[in-house]
Structure formats: C-alpha cells, structure tokens
Design an enzyme around this catalytic site. Sequence first.
Site, short mmCIF file in Angstrom:
data_model
loop_
_atom_site.label_atom_id
_atom_site.label_comp_id
_atom_site.label_asym_id
_atom_site.label_seq_id
_atom_site.Cartn_x
_atom_site.Cartn_y
_atom_site.Cartn_z
N ASP A 63 -6.96 46.99 27.52
CA ASP A 63 -8.40 47.01 27.25
C ASP A 63 -8.44 48.91 27.26
OD1 ASP A 63 -8.77 44.80 28.03
OD2 ASP A 63 -8.99 45.17 30.08
N LYS A 64 -9.68 49.20 26.66
CA LYS A 64 -10.21 50.64 26.23
C LYS A 64 -9.58 51.48 27.61
CE LYS A 64 -13.74 53.15 24.72
NZ LYS A 64 -15.25 53.13 24.21
#
Length: 240
Positions: free
Chosen positions: A102-103
């Site tokens: 994920d970011k």
Amino acid sequence: MRLDKFIADSKGLTRSQAKIPIKDGLVSVNQKIVKQTKHQVDLNFDVVQLNGITVIYQEYRYYMMNKPKNVVSATSDVLEKTVIDLIAKVNQKGLFPVGRLDKDTTGLLFLTNDGMLGHKLLAPRKHVTKVYRALIAGEVTEEIVQTFASGITLKNGETTKPALLKILAINRQKNETKIEISIVEGKYHQIKRMFGAVSMRVQELKRVQMGGLKLDEGLKLGEYRELTPDELSCLIRNIN
Ligand code: URA
C-alpha cells in the site's frame, strides 16, 4: 546478439540509449572500438567493454528496495510518484515491482525485469510467505493470535489462510501493540482487513521478508540495491 542489445540489456538501457556510447566510440569488442550498433557479439567468447570496463551480459536484474511511504507500487501512475521513479534511469528498463505494498506501507519490495520469476512468486499456489511488522492500535490478545492461526473471515465474507501472529511488545500507556505477522496470501489490503475483522486498526505496516528474501535493514527508506547471488537463490528456492 547485436551489440546495442547487449549493452541495452546489461545496463538496463533502451536500445536507442545504448546506441549513443557505441556511436561515440566508447564501446570495444575484444579491445577494438566498434561503432556499428548491429555488430554481432558472441556471448561465449567476446569481451565487451564500455569506457574500458568489461560489461558482463545480464538479461535480468533483481533489486530489493526499502519502500518509503507516499509512493505507489506501480510502474507508472498519472498522479502519484511510483517506486520505479525512485530507481535510477539507467536501471529502469522493463523493471516492475513484484507484488504491491500500500502507499502507506514501507519495507521490502522486490523489483525485477524477469517476468517469469515475478509471476511464480505471485502465483497463489506457491504460498510464498510474507512477513510484516506492524503497530496496532489497542491491545492484541492471545485470543486474537488464536483467531488468526485458524484463519479469519473478512468483513466481505472472504476467508484467509491461517496466519502466524506474534506479539512483540504491548505498550499499555500508548495503548498499542507491536506485532509480527506471516501470511501466505496477497489479498488486497490483507493485513489491514484481517485486523479490521477483529475491530482493530493497523497504524504502521512494514514488510520485512518475502519467501527467503529478507529486507536489508541497512537500506534507508527509498534506497535500493541489487540482490546478491545468495539472496537470489534463497528467493527462488522452493518456488520452482
Ligand atoms: N497488507 C496490507 O494491508 N497492506 C500492505 O501493503 C500489505 C499487506
């Protein structure tokens, strides 16, 4: 193999980028400058040098990165900075991240231009173990450890395979728990959703291991390096 392909593959350049040093007379084959980009190189016998340094032919490149927050695990994105943007231009060609973080997740990301290996590592039936360290809001109990060990039903009804959850430290003052978790799947937001299923929230998430490959903790966030031959063999062991 054509000389421009040899240089392009080995140096992670596009064919047109590779033509430049050849035309500039910076490339020699067996000690003789060769300016013809289509010159045929014999991979078994010829010694190719660029700026006087021998170039070892390398079709595939393998890197580990310590992914920072705020970059996306993609090869390109119209809005966001990607992990490929953190790689030097000369190494970028054909490179892709194997799997997504994920970011806001940090840690171990494996990048390669070897599509076959990438595909095998991601194949669900290979069950490649991924190990994460996380900071969880609230107190993780032994009961939750047991729940994770028997597999969880996520909020959307999907089930997960058993996961090994270890409690590393509980901070009662801050009301948070440091954990390590090993999973063998790669469902979207899997760890966040697993904790969500037991009404808990992941505050920080970092991947530390993927199969036999461990994050080099000496890499600062955003840094990357080539895998050593030993690391590469640890990674490919068990997946063939
Ligand atoms: N699980 C998540 O929730 N996020 C990640 O980035 C990786 C695993």
